[in-house]
Structure formats: C-alpha cells, structure tokens
Design a protein around this motif. Structure first.
Motif, PDB file in Angstrom:
ATOM      1  N   ALA A  77       0.826  -1.210   0.000  1.00 15.11           N
ATOM      2  CA  ALA A  77       0.000   0.000   0.000  1.00 15.11           C
ATOM      3  C   ALA A  77       0.859   1.259   0.000  1.00 15.11           C
ATOM      4  CB  ALA A  77      -0.933  -0.016   1.205  1.00 15.11           C
ATOM      5  N   THR A  78       1.845   1.303   0.878  1.00 16.92           N
ATOM      6  CA  THR A  78       2.694   2.497   0.964  1.00 16.92           C
ATOM      7  C   THR A  78       3.532   2.656  -0.308  1.00 16.92           C
ATOM      8  OG1 THR A  78       4.367   1.211   2.180  1.00 16.92           O
ATOM      9  CG2 THR A  78       2.779   2.449   3.476  1.00 16.92           C
ATOM     10  N   ARG A  79       3.987   1.546  -0.841  1.00 20.15           N
ATOM     11  CA  ARG A  79       4.783   1.607  -2.081  1.00 20.15           C
ATOM     12  C   ARG A  79       3.955   2.169  -3.222  1.00 20.15           C
ATOM     13  NH1 ARG A  79       6.046  -3.364  -2.131  1.00 20.15           N
ATOM     14  NH2 ARG A  79       4.582  -4.076  -3.736  1.00 20.15           N
ATOM     15  N   LYS A  80       2.664   1.808  -3.250  1.00 21.55           N
ATOM     16  CA  LYS A  80       1.781   2.304  -4.310  1.00 21.55           C
ATOM     17  C   LYS A  80       1.731   3.825  -4.333  1.00 21.55           C
ATOM     18  CE  LYS A  80       0.366  -1.559  -5.965  1.00 21.55           C
ATOM     19  NZ  LYS A  80       0.768  -1.915  -7.332  1.00 21.55           N
ATOM     20  N   ILE A  81       1.567   4.409  -3.155  1.00 19.80           N
ATOM     21  CA  ILE A  81       1.414   5.865  -3.089  1.00 19.80           C
ATOM     22  C   ILE A  81       2.704   6.572  -3.472  1.00 19.80           C
ATOM     23  CG2 ILE A  81       0.744   7.784  -1.612  1.00 19.80           C
ATOM     24  CD1 ILE A  81      -1.435   5.537  -2.280  1.00 19.80           C
ATOM     25  N   ILE A  95       1.524  20.254  -9.907  1.00 19.38           N
ATOM     26  CA  ILE A  95       0.829  20.137  -8.624  1.00 19.38           C
ATOM     27  C   ILE A  95      -0.163  18.977  -8.721  1.00 19.38           C
ATOM     28  CG2 ILE A  95      -0.876  21.929  -9.286  1.00 19.38           C
ATOM     29  CD1 ILE A  95       0.478  21.182  -5.714  1.00 19.38           C
ATOM     30  N   THR A  96      -0.040  18.033  -7.795  1.00 23.64           N
ATOM     31  CA  THR A  96      -0.834  16.807  -7.839  1.00 23.64           C
ATOM     32  C   THR A  96      -1.559  16.603  -6.520  1.00 23.64           C
ATOM     33  OG1 THR A  96       0.716  15.752  -9.381  1.00 23.64           O
ATOM     34  CG2 THR A  96      -0.738  14.296  -8.135  1.00 23.64           C
ATOM     35  N   ALA A  97      -2.853  16.272  -6.601  1.00 22.80           N
ATOM     36  CA  ALA A  97      -3.657  16.001  -5.408  1.00 22.80           C
ATOM     37  C   ALA A  97      -3.624  14.511  -5.081  1.00 22.80           C
ATOM     38  CB  ALA A  97      -5.095  16.446  -5.627  1.00 22.80           C
ATOM     39  N   LEU A  98      -3.485  14.213  -3.794  1.00 24.56           N
ATOM     40  CA  LEU A  98      -3.536  12.835  -3.317  1.00 24.56           C
ATOM     41  C   LEU A  98      -4.979  12.527  -2.927  1.00 24.56           C
ATOM     42  CD1 LEU A  98      -0.384  12.823  -0.981  1.00 24.56           C
ATOM     43  CD2 LEU A  98      -0.512  12.142  -3.383  1.00 24.56           C
ATOM     44  N   GLY A  99      -5.672  11.750  -3.738  1.00 25.39           N
ATOM     45  CA  GLY A  99      -7.087  11.499  -3.511  1.00 25.39           C
ATOM     46  C   GLY A  99      -7.358  10.243  -2.702  1.00 25.39           C
ATOM     47  N   GLY A 100      -8.551  10.182  -2.087  1.00 26.54           N
ATOM     48  CA  GLY A 100      -8.983   8.992  -1.363  1.00 26.54           C
ATOM     49  C   GLY A 100      -8.063   8.628  -0.212  1.00 26.54           C
ATOM     50  N   PHE A 101      -7.656   7.352  -0.180  1.00 25.58           N
ATOM     51  CA  PHE A 101      -6.782   6.876   0.878  1.00 25.58           C
ATOM     52  C   PHE A 101      -5.331   7.340   0.707  1.00 25.58           C
ATOM     53  CE2 PHE A 101     -10.139   3.651   1.403  1.00 25.58           C
ATOM     54  CZ  PHE A 101     -10.260   3.636   2.780  1.00 25.58           C
ATOM     55  N   SER A 102      -4.999   7.926  -0.444  1.00 19.79           N
ATOM     56  CA  SER A 102      -3.602   8.267  -0.727  1.00 19.79           C
ATOM     57  C   SER A 102      -3.009   9.185   0.334  1.00 19.79           C
ATOM     58  CB  SER A 102      -3.481   8.926  -2.107  1.00 19.79           C
ATOM     59  OG  SER A 102      -3.943   8.068  -3.116  1.00 19.79           O
ATOM     60  N   SER A 103      -3.721  10.256   0.673  1.00 24.65           N
ATOM     61  CA  SER A 103      -3.196  11.197   1.665  1.00 24.65           C
ATOM     62  C   SER A 103      -3.204  10.584   3.062  1.00 24.65           C
ATOM     63  CB  SER A 103      -4.007  12.496   1.656  1.00 24.65           C
ATOM     64  OG  SER A 103      -5.359  12.255   1.994  1.00 24.65           O
ATOM     65  N   ILE A 104      -4.215   9.738   3.357  1.00 32.14           N
ATOM     66  CA  ILE A 104      -4.288   9.102   4.674  1.00 32.14           C
ATOM     67  C   ILE A 104      -3.108   8.173   4.879  1.00 32.14           C
ATOM     68  CG2 ILE A 104      -5.660   7.550   6.115  1.00 32.14           C
ATOM     69  CD1 ILE A 104      -8.152   8.637   4.650  1.00 32.14           C
ATOM     70  N   PHE A 106      -0.248   8.331   3.303  1.00 34.88           N
ATOM     71  CA  PHE A 106       0.971   9.154   3.356  1.00 34.88           C
ATOM     72  C   PHE A 106       1.212   9.672   4.773  1.00 34.88           C
ATOM     73  CE2 PHE A 106       3.643  12.832   2.941  1.00 34.88           C
ATOM     74  CZ  PHE A 106       4.536  12.484   1.940  1.00 34.88           C
ATOM     75  N   GLU A 107       0.148  10.156   5.413  1.00 37.31           N
ATOM     76  CA  GLU A 107       0.288  10.714   6.756  1.00 37.31           C
ATOM     77  C   GLU A 107       0.481   9.622   7.803  1.00 37.31           C
ATOM     78  OE1 GLU A 107       0.634  13.723   7.829  1.00 37.31           O
ATOM     79  OE2 GLU A 107       0.440  14.654   5.870  1.00 37.31           O
ATOM     80  N   ASN A 108      -0.376   8.607   7.768  1.00 43.82           N
ATOM     81  CA  ASN A 108      -0.370   7.594   8.828  1.00 43.82           C
ATOM     82  C   ASN A 108       0.913   6.772   8.862  1.00 43.82           C
ATOM     83  OD1 ASN A 108      -2.873   8.500   9.521  1.00 43.82           O
ATOM     84  ND2 ASN A 108      -3.988   6.668   8.918  1.00 43.82           N
ATOM     85  N   PHE A 109       1.533   6.596   7.716  1.00 41.73           N
ATOM     86  CA  PHE A 109       2.759   5.794   7.659  1.00 41.73           C
ATOM     87  C   PHE A 109       4.002   6.662   7.485  1.00 41.73           C
ATOM     88  CE2 PHE A 109      -0.659   2.875   6.545  1.00 41.73           C
ATOM     89  CZ  PHE A 109      -0.392   1.822   7.405  1.00 41.73           C
ATOM     90  N   LEU A 111       5.205   8.780   5.349  1.00 46.24           N
ATOM     91  CA  LEU A 111       5.951   8.594   4.103  1.00 46.24           C
ATOM     92  C   LEU A 111       6.774   9.816   3.716  1.00 46.24           C
ATOM     93  CD1 LEU A 111       3.400   6.580   1.916  1.00 46.24           C
ATOM     94  CD2 LEU A 111       5.135   5.754   3.516  1.00 46.24           C
ATOM     95  N   SER A 112       6.654  10.898   4.463  1.00 48.73           N
ATOM     96  CA  SER A 112       7.490  12.071   4.185  1.00 48.73           C
ATOM     97  C   SER A 112       8.968  11.782   4.435  1.00 48.73           C
ATOM     98  CB  SER A 112       7.045  13.255   5.047  1.00 48.73           C
ATOM     99  OG  SER A 112       7.126  12.932   6.424  1.00 48.73           O
ATOM    100  N   GLN A 113       9.247  10.690   5.134  1.00 52.24           N
ATOM    101  CA  GLN A 113      10.643  10.299   5.347  1.00 52.24           C
ATOM    102  C   GLN A 113      11.246   9.654   4.106  1.00 52.24           C
ATOM    103  OE1 GLN A 113      10.633   7.779   8.823  1.00 52.24           O
ATOM    104  NE2 GLN A 113      10.523   9.502  10.229  1.00 52.24           N
ATOM    105  N   VAL A 114      10.387   9.255   3.170  1.00 53.78           N
ATOM    106  CA  VAL A 114      10.866   8.614   1.934  1.00 53.78           C
ATOM    107  C   VAL A 114      11.056   9.693   0.881  1.00 53.78           C
ATOM    108  CG1 VAL A 114      10.390   6.869   0.183  1.00 53.78           C
ATOM    109  CG2 VAL A 114       9.581   6.536   2.536  1.00 53.78           C
ATOM    110  N   ARG A 115      12.274  10.066   0.639  1.00 53.31           N
ATOM    111  CA  ARG A 115      12.537  11.134  -0.328  1.00 53.31           C
ATOM    112  C   ARG A 115      12.946  10.586  -1.699  1.00 53.31           C
ATOM    113  NH1 ARG A 115      11.387  16.309   1.809  1.00 53.31           N
ATOM    114  NH2 ARG A 115      12.160  16.867  -0.248  1.00 53.31           N
TER     115      ARG A 115
END
Length: 339
Positions: A77-81, A95-104, A106-109, A111-115
């Motif tokens: 799941a995280t790899r997909k996003i 500029i791209t919007a993260l729709g549906g579960f994508s932003s959830i 990203f935040e919950n796991f 993923l900002s640490q993955v650059r």
C-alpha cells in the motif's frame, strides 16, 4: 499541469474498470497482481474556468486497493502511493492532489521520510492532500443544505465524527469562527486529541457516538466506519442532515429513513463540462461536472499558479486558508453539491 492520484474502491471495481479502460491484462488478475502493478496515467483532462482560462491535467491510477490494508499488505500500500507520486513528478506535473486513501496512507505511515524513489528525488511541494478545499466544501454544505432543510444553525447541534482528523478539525474551526452554530459535539477515538481540540476551540462537548447522534440536527461524518458499528436512523432527529465525508461514500445506502437526509460530503460541481472520463468510472451522478473537492484543489492551484503543497501535514488547516481556496473555488466556477 495538474495531476490527480486516485485509486479504486475494491478488487472487483478495479477489475471492471481495467476492462473498460482497455487494460485486459489487469482485468482478470487477483490481489497479488495488483500489489505489484505499476502506476499508470490513464486519463488526460481539460478543465475550463468560468473566467475562460483552460488548464490541462493527468489522472494517475496508483493501483492501490483498500484490500491491501485489510489483508496486511501494508508495504504494498505504501509503495503504491510513493510510486504514484514519483510517476507524476517524472511526467512533469506541477501540482498533484492525493485522492482517497492516498493522503491518509501518506500521513499515517509517515511517508514524508521517503525522499528517494529509484532515480526520482521527491519534491513534496508538488503535492497537496486537497483537504483544505474538502473541509471548505463540507462547511459550505453544512450551511447551505441546513438552509434547504429549514435547520436554523443558531439553534442547531452539529456532531463531528472524526473531529480530530485533518478535515474534521478544520470543519470544527470553521463552524466555530464563521457560523453561529449553537452547539458542537466532538467525537473521535483519541481522548487526548479531543481535549486539545476542545481547548483550542474554547467550546464543544466531547461525547461518544451513541450518546451524540440522537442529539444532533446535523452530523458531519469524516471518520472511517469502525467494523461492527452501524447507525440506527430511528434514533436520529427529524429532520437530520447527515453529511458523508468519508471514502468510499456508503452512508446513503446504509442510512435510509424518513426525515434523514444523506448528502455526499466533499463533492463539488463545476459550472462547465470537464473533458475527462475518469469520474464516470468512480460513479459520480453527473460525471462531466461532479468531482471530489480534493481533486478540485489541484485544479484551483493550477488555475492560480500556486504550485505548492497548499494542504500538507495534519491539523494545520486554518480558517484563513479555507477562505483563500474557497474564493478561488467560487472564482473558477465550483460549487458544493447540495440535496
């Protein structure tokens, strides 16, 4: 150019859409295949503002499915996003919007640490969750749909389910500062966050779901529905406005009762037809004009040339930013879906 990162609601839905979009090799595959499927740009989009301005966009299908979370395929799941974000950036989308579960996800796991994603260094300023516009639209739906139903906000009790989330907390701030709502009922699982929100607002009653719902004239549902939890519509007020701000939107089928009005929350209608095909696949009633407000945020940022992560992080949405994106929304011809 703007982008939308989306996903489908189930394996069955994904298989049928793959067949419709001309990807027969995806259509008969099971979950293991979808866990390894790469992101794809599956739609080119043209949006025309009521000002006459035109913009171009791309829809990126992440190939994430909610079953990946339910079956503990968290890494998939995280790899997909992350891969979908890299795919959008690699194709020059501003500029791209993260729709549906994508932003959830990203935040919950975190993923900002993955650059770094293979040869792509992610530039997070190219992405937005779209939550500011979603929160603004839900608040406008509260105000306008309440009026349609004859619910006077100055005498109304509003229950916010998921009050401590990014969208839920923003809705609370708006209703506190920009309306004369009589009472706010704050519902969430984390008691510490609820107490912090209550202290920030200087008002609001912390309640459990069963206690709060019968007292509410308006229910804003921006939380996931826990397993085994059902809403008994017989205990709700009549009239009662229930705004379904979750994804996928299913309260309309679960809660059907005289006097209970369910409205799909966070959905906007555009004044002009949008040249795309993806919204018909996600079952919008008027697919040429209706879309998720989070997706519309990336369009608005492209119209305004604000190529920045306008919505990012958790609980940073201010009333001022909601007003800013709201003004752009009106300017370019978007309006809240109403009853």
């Amino acid at each position: 150019m703007f982008g939308l990162i989306g996903h489908l609601t189930s394996l069955e839905h994904a298989q049928s859409v793959a067949r419709e979009l001309g990807y027969p090799e995806y259509a008969d595959q099971g979950l293991d295949f979808w866990c390894s499927a790469p992101p794809q740009i599956v739609d080119n989009i043209t949006v025309t503002s009521i000002t006459g301005q035109k913009i171009e966009g791309r829809y990126v299908e992440s190939c994430f499915l909610p079953e990946m979370l339910a079956t503990r395929r968290i890494k998939a799941a995280t790899r997909k996003i992350i891969n979908a974000m890299a795919h959008a950036q690699k194709h020059g989308i501003n500029i791209t919007a993260l729709g549906g579960f994508s932003s959830i996800i990203f935040e919950n796991f975190n993923l900002s640490q993955v650059r770094q994603v293979r040869n792509v260094m992610l530039e997070f300023e190219r992405f937005t969750t779209g939550n500011t516009h979603t929160a603004y639209i839900i608040c406008r739906q509260v105000e306008q749909a309440a009026k349609q139903l004859g619910i006077n906000l100055s005498e109304a009790t509003v229950a916010i389910c998921g009050a401590t989330g990014d969208i839920g907390s923003a809705v609370c701030r708006w209703l506190d500062k920009r309306t004369d709502v009589a009472e706010l009922l704050l519902i969430a699982r984390n008691q510490e966050r609820l107490q912090n929100l209550q202290a920030e607002l200087g008002r609001g009653k912390i309640m459990g779901l069963e206690e709060a719902l019968p007292q509410a004239d308006i229910i804003v549902w921006v939380a996931s529905m826990p397993k085994g939890v059902e809403i008994n519509p017989a205990v709700l007020k009549q009239p009662c406005l229930l705004i379904d701000g979750g994804y996928p939107k299913n309260l309309g089928t679960k809660v059907q009762y005289p006097g209970v009005h369910v409205l799909n929350g966070g959905i906007v209608e555009h004044s002009l037809d949008i040249d795309w095909r993806i919204m018909s696949i996600v079952n919008m009633d008027v697919p040429a004009r209706q879309l998720f407000a989070c997706f519309a945020e990336s369009m608005l940022l492209e119209f305004e040339k604000l190529h920045t992560n306008f919505s990012w992080g958790r609980n940073y949405i201010t009333v001022e930013k909601m007003e800013e994106i709201g003004a752009a929304s009106v300017k370019h011809g978007f309006s809240p879906l109403l009853i």
